[in-house]
Design an enzyme around this catalytic site. Sequence first.
Site, PDB file in Angstrom:
ATOM      1  N   ILE A  55      63.134  26.584  28.014  1.00  0.00           N
ATOM      2  CA  ILE A  55      63.323  27.773  28.836  1.00  0.00           C
ATOM      3  C   ILE A  55      62.864  29.027  28.095  1.00  0.00           C
ATOM      4  CG2 ILE A  55      65.131  29.274  29.790  1.00  0.00           C
ATOM      5  CD1 ILE A  55      66.555  26.750  30.749  1.00  0.00           C
ATOM      6  N   ASP A  58      66.919  32.577  11.777  1.00  0.00           N
ATOM      7  CA  ASP A  58      68.077  31.840  12.286  1.00  0.00           C
ATOM      8  C   ASP A  58      69.068  32.871  12.826  1.00  0.00           C
ATOM      9  OD1 ASP A  58      70.468  30.426  12.651  1.00  0.00           O
ATOM     10  OD2 ASP A  58      70.087  29.100  10.955  1.00  0.00           O
ATOM     11  N   VAL A  59      69.419  32.766  14.105  1.00  0.00           N
ATOM     12  CA  VAL A  59      70.287  33.783  14.703  1.00  0.00           C
ATOM     13  C   VAL A  59      71.675  33.810  14.077  1.00  0.00           C
ATOM     14  CG1 VAL A  59      69.068  33.822  16.913  1.00  0.00           C
ATOM     15  CG2 VAL A  59      71.024  32.280  16.606  1.00  0.00           C
ATOM     16  N   ASN A 107      68.337  33.997  23.911  1.00  0.00           N
ATOM     17  CA  ASN A 107      68.206  32.681  24.537  1.00  0.00           C
ATOM     18  C   ASN A 107      68.578  31.531  23.607  1.00  0.00           C
ATOM     19  OD1 ASN A 107      66.930  30.692  26.559  1.00  0.00           O
ATOM     20  ND2 ASN A 107      65.709  30.350  24.726  1.00  0.00           N
ATOM     21  N   TYR A 159      80.670  24.989  24.336  1.00  0.00           N
ATOM     22  CA  TYR A 159      79.551  25.589  25.063  1.00  0.00           C
ATOM     23  C   TYR A 159      80.081  26.430  26.227  1.00  0.00           C
ATOM     24  CZ  TYR A 159      75.032  25.660  27.549  1.00  0.00           C
ATOM     25  OH  TYR A 159      73.871  26.034  28.184  1.00  0.00           O
ATOM     26  N   LYS A 216      79.390  30.426  26.586  1.00  0.00           N
ATOM     27  CA  LYS A 216      78.673  31.016  27.715  1.00  0.00           C
ATOM     28  C   LYS A 216      79.575  31.941  28.532  1.00  0.00           C
ATOM     29  CE  LYS A 216      74.605  29.266  27.020  1.00  0.00           C
ATOM     30  NZ  LYS A 216      73.510  30.136  26.536  1.00  0.00           N
ATOM     31  N   ALA A 262      64.371  21.242  34.739  1.00  0.00           N
ATOM     32  CA  ALA A 262      63.621  20.067  34.277  1.00  0.00           C
ATOM     33  C   ALA A 262      62.860  20.360  32.989  1.00  0.00           C
ATOM     34  CB  ALA A 262      62.661  19.604  35.369  1.00  0.00           C
ATOM     35  N   THR A 263      63.606  20.460  31.901  1.00  0.00           N
ATOM     36  CA  THR A 263      62.987  20.578  30.586  1.00  0.00           C
ATOM     37  C   THR A 263      62.855  19.178  29.975  1.00  0.00           C
ATOM     38  OG1 THR A 263      65.129  20.825  29.489  1.00  0.00           O
ATOM     39  CG2 THR A 263      64.037  22.843  30.245  1.00  0.00           C
TER      40      THR A 263
END
Length: 254
Positions: free
Chosen positions: A23, A65-66, A92, A157, A161, A191-192
């Site tokens: 994405i 690296d975030v 992202n 997760y 989020k 659809a990745t």
Amino acid sequence: MKFDEAFSLRGEIALITGGGTGIGLAMARAMHGAGAKVVLVGRREAELQAAVASLGGGAHAFTHDVTDFAGAAGLVERVTRDVGPVTCLVNNAGIHLKKPAVDTTPEEFQAVLNTHVVGAHALTRAVAPGMMARGHGSILFTGSMASIFGIPLVIAYTAAKSAMVGLVKGYSTELAGHGVRVNCIAPGWIATEMSRRALDGDPARKAKIFGRTPMGDMGEPEDIGWAAVYLASPAAKFVTGVTLPVDGGVSVGF
């Protein structure tokens, strides 16, 4: 304002974390196609360089690296020096953890929060002052259906989020008066390559996803990319603080 101007990103410099694949790369491709210079940020140099090569001129790669929170300001300084001031930030980058809630350790939980929430906050606070000073900027977050309804086996997760939606609301109210908009895109099932691998081996889960999605199919990465272009463009100049589901109706379906 003319139509082509309303949806143009000419003159914008978009920094996209996790921009080398999936994405993130789709958003980079759409923004690049709309005229922006794009800066792909991630941990894997080879992956980033391949993505930049596929995009062509106006695309740049920076390894970071975030979860290196202290390094966020340095990254923004390097990008500003080598490419120009960041006018659009796309938070992202993310990691996933599929595990029963009661088996998820505090350390695992914190690691997911660090990437999605604390890392995004570190970069946002690094780019925001420059945007505020210039009176122009757009900050996007990649959210999830997990912040809208419960999904089993992804408690960390889900928490991350959901916290991200809070960041969007808080930042948008603080920055709106300075010409900076803050929004979130909540993808449905897209659809990745990663999702295909997961679902091809789990037909029951695939059937469940399609069964509760009113449009009866998965989205394409470019669906998220074009949503990002809209939210970053002048067409959305009066839009801030929103979470936009791009999900084929799954968040409102039965």
